[in-house]
Scaffold this active site. Structure first.
Site, PDB file in Angstrom:
ATOM      1  N   ALA A  12      -4.590   6.921   9.121  1.00  0.00           N
ATOM      2  CA  ALA A  12      -3.423   7.569   9.752  1.00  0.00           C
ATOM      3  C   ALA A  12      -3.883   8.684  10.697  1.00  0.00           C
ATOM      4  CB  ALA A  12      -2.485   8.130   8.692  1.00  0.00           C
ATOM      5  N   THR A  40      -8.864   5.868   2.702  1.00  0.00           N
ATOM      6  CA  THR A  40      -8.911   4.590   3.451  1.00  0.00           C
ATOM      7  C   THR A  40     -10.181   3.807   3.120  1.00  0.00           C
ATOM      8  OG1 THR A  40      -7.635   5.531   5.269  1.00  0.00           O
ATOM      9  CG2 THR A  40      -9.013   3.624   5.798  1.00  0.00           C
ATOM     10  N   HIS A 225      -1.249   1.452 -10.249  1.00  0.00           N
ATOM     11  CA  HIS A 225      -1.830   0.119 -10.027  1.00  0.00           C
ATOM     12  C   HIS A 225      -2.115  -0.492 -11.391  1.00  0.00           C
ATOM     13  CE1 HIS A 225      -4.330  -3.128  -8.577  1.00  0.00           C
ATOM     14  NE2 HIS A 225      -4.011  -2.795  -7.326  1.00  0.00           N
ATOM     15  N   ARG A 284       4.376  -4.556  -8.404  1.00  0.00           N
ATOM     16  CA  ARG A 284       3.353  -3.759  -9.073  1.00  0.00           C
ATOM     17  C   ARG A 284       3.907  -2.880 -10.189  1.00  0.00           C
ATOM     18  NH1 ARG A 284      -0.542  -1.179  -4.661  1.00  0.00           N
ATOM     19  NH2 ARG A 284      -1.302  -3.282  -4.405  1.00  0.00           N
ATOM     20  N   HIS A 345      -1.946   5.398  -8.342  1.00  0.00           N
ATOM     21  CA  HIS A 345      -2.545   4.747  -7.170  1.00  0.00           C
ATOM     22  C   HIS A 345      -1.981   5.243  -5.848  1.00  0.00           C
ATOM     23  CE1 HIS A 345      -4.530   1.569  -4.988  1.00  0.00           C
ATOM     24  NE2 HIS A 345      -3.388   1.049  -4.557  1.00  0.00           N
ATOM     25  N   ARG A 380       5.898   0.569  -3.464  1.00  0.00           N
ATOM     26  CA  ARG A 380       5.303   0.000  -2.254  1.00  0.00           C
ATOM     27  C   ARG A 380       4.830  -1.437  -2.459  1.00  0.00           C
ATOM     28  NH1 ARG A 380       0.204  -0.493  -0.770  1.00  0.00           N
ATOM     29  NH2 ARG A 380      -0.643   1.045  -2.215  1.00  0.00           N
TER      30      ARG A 380
END
Ligand code: SIN
Length: 519
Positions: A12, A40, A225, A284, A345, A380
């Site tokens: 980002a 990342t 996660h 998830r 996560h 997400r």
């Protein structure tokens, strides 16, 4: 010339910096450690995008909203999915060598809650590293000025507008003036005792924005996660129920399940179909909660990821990074199932932004996990995080370059955090632990983790309030990070306390009782 300061060196931040510079600005990118020390770099699964005629952006949009439990912002999701192909092309042009199939087309993996295989990956499971390296090469070729080992202490605000950043560099504090600041400091996995996130994920940008009075939103939505390896074959006692870990948690990508791995309990039974028709490929939050429940039934002992059906060749070629770590830790996962547990996560919430990264505070922008664009709703969709960072990082960079002279748009949704309004009627008590990062992480794991209830949230709020009231003078980067985690923990607990019903990743075990009480 307009000066834009970007804080953060993940996808980002670098994308925002490059786009701001392309728009003709002077740009400084600051990062608290080395350039590549970004979350990342750890991303495995990939980046979701429609790149094939058998897929459709409408399906990507539908999957994103469905995974987000219907709480996502449809306009933001439309921007995300329609601009995805262009951002992927930009990454390819920057040198990201996405994996290809035998015909030379982009290889597309399947991940949970996607109705099509659309997850692009590089180096098998090293997608984040490939993207970070390519973007860093672009950054080094550019005129963007880089300040490494520069810690964001706070935003500088004057006359209702952000006018710069206060930085800590080599033990000295100083102010870097800016016409616009883009926060891209990632998430805050370090809030929790067990996390997939690296040590840098301490929510510095979100905490600074909260202190400056910027609106935040959706902080109660923390994604866990489902499949994280903890410990080693010799020390599988790495699963204490309080989230403590005997070894560093290591993410096993959802893509492994996308390729056919399954999850079984200690009796060898696949139990996820008991909860959801998509079994291992359910959203998830659903999978993580079902695993936590099964672990509780088993006395806290881990469930198992069984990847034997993939065979040693596929495991080694498609997942080289994971394969190496699993073997290093003493398991041959082509021959035996490996113990896994959920771990914190991703933060769906963050600093509230519009579609161009503008926050509620003039001069301040946010992008990536720091921001809450609304695309993720309450949970997400897999591999939409790198995508969100690329799409909205580009938009935030361009807007920051062009917007500074214009009037700031009308109010956004979200609100400034008001932790003082949270019910803390349970006093922290004489046995409350003294403040430390570890104590905070265990508190958050126990009382504001995968499952929440009013008693736990009140207990957490009371302890956090007592810690916040204790005078401290943070001086070092580590101490400042601890204070940021405390600010954010209070904000997460405040948000979780006010949402009385379960939605997506926010699960209230007491909602039935609360609904009866409310009648
Ligand atoms: C994974 O590879 O499972 C993580 C990818 C993501 O968080 O979207």
């Amino acid at each position: 010339m307009t000066h834009v300061v970007v804080v953060g060196s993940g996808i980002a931040g670098i994308t925002a910096a490059l786009h701001a510079q392309a728009a003709g600005c002077e740009v400084t990118l600051v990062t608290k450690r080395g350039l590549a020390d970004a979350n990342t770099t750890c991303a495995q699964g990939g980046i979701a995008a429609v790149t094939d005629a058998s897929d459709d952006v409408e399906l990507h949009l539908r999957d994103t909203l469905a995974a987000g439990a219907g709480a996502g912002d449809a306009a933001a999701v439309r921007v995300l999915v329609t601009e995805a192909p262009a951002r992927v092309s930009e990454l390819v042009a920057a040198g990201v060598a996405f994996d290809r199939d035998d015909h030379g087309a982009l290889a597309r993996g399947l991940e949970a809650a996607h109705s099509r295989a659309r997850v692009l990956h590089a180096g098998g499971d090293a997608t984040g590293r490939a993207i970070e390296n390519a973007l860093l090469a672009r950054l080094r070729e550019s005129d963007v000025r880089v300040l490494e080992h520069a810690f964001l202490v706070d935003l500088v605000v004057g006359a209702g507008r952000v006018t710069g950043v206060e930085l800590l560099i080599a033990g000295c504090r100083g102010i870097l003036p800016a016409d616009a600041v883009v926060l891209a400091t990632g998430g805050a996995g370090q809030l929790y005792a067990r996390t997939t996130n690296p040590a840098v994920a301490t929510g510095d940008g979100i905490a600074a924005a909260i202190r400056a009075g910027a609106a935040v939103a959706d902080l109660e939505f923390v994604q866990f996660h489902p499949t994280v390896l903890v410990g080693t074959a010799e020390a599988t006692a790495g699963f204490p129920p309080d989230g403590g870990a005997a070894g560093t948690p290591f993410l096993i990508s959802e893509a492994v399940r996308g390729e056919g791995a399954v999850i079984v309990d200690e009796d060898g039974r696949r139990f996820l179909y008991d909860t959801h028709r998509d079994g291992e490929l359910a959203p998830r939050d659903v999978v993580a909660r079902a695993i936590a429940a099964r672990m509780a039934d088993q006395g806290g002992r881990p469930v198992l990821l069984d990847a034997r059906a993939l065979g040693p060749l596929t495991l080694g070629e498609r997942f080289p990074t994971i394969d190496a770590v699993v073997r290093e830790r003493g398991w041959d996962w082509s021959r035996e199932p490996v113990p896994i547990s959920p771990a914190a996560h991703y933060l769906m919430g963050g600093v509230r932004t519009d579609l161009d990264g503008r926050t509620s505070l003039p001069g301040l922008y946010a992008a990536g996990e720091t921001a809450c664009t609304g695309v993720h709703g309450a949970n997400r969709l897999a591999s939409n995080s790198l995508l969100e960072a690329a799409v909205f990082g580009a938009r935030a960079g361009a807007a920051a370059a062009g917007d500074t002279a214009r009037a700031w748009p009308a109010a956004l949704g979200g609100q400034a955090v008001a932790t003082d309004r949270v019910d803390t009627d349970t006093p922290a008590g004489p046995d409350a632990p003294t403040f430390s990062r570890t104590a905070l992480q265990h508190l958050m794991w126990a009382d504001a983790g995968l499952q929440r209830d009013a008693a736990g949230l009140r207990r957490a709020a009371a302890t956090l309030a007592a810690w916040a009231a204790t005078p401290r003078e943070p001086r070092t980067v580590g101490e400042l990070e601890d204070e940021n985690l405390l600010v954010l923990a209070r904000a997460v607990v405040a948000a979780a306390s006010t949402r009385l019903t379960s939605l997506g990743a926010h699960h209230r075990t007491d909602e039935a009782a609360l609904l009866v009480e409310a009648r």
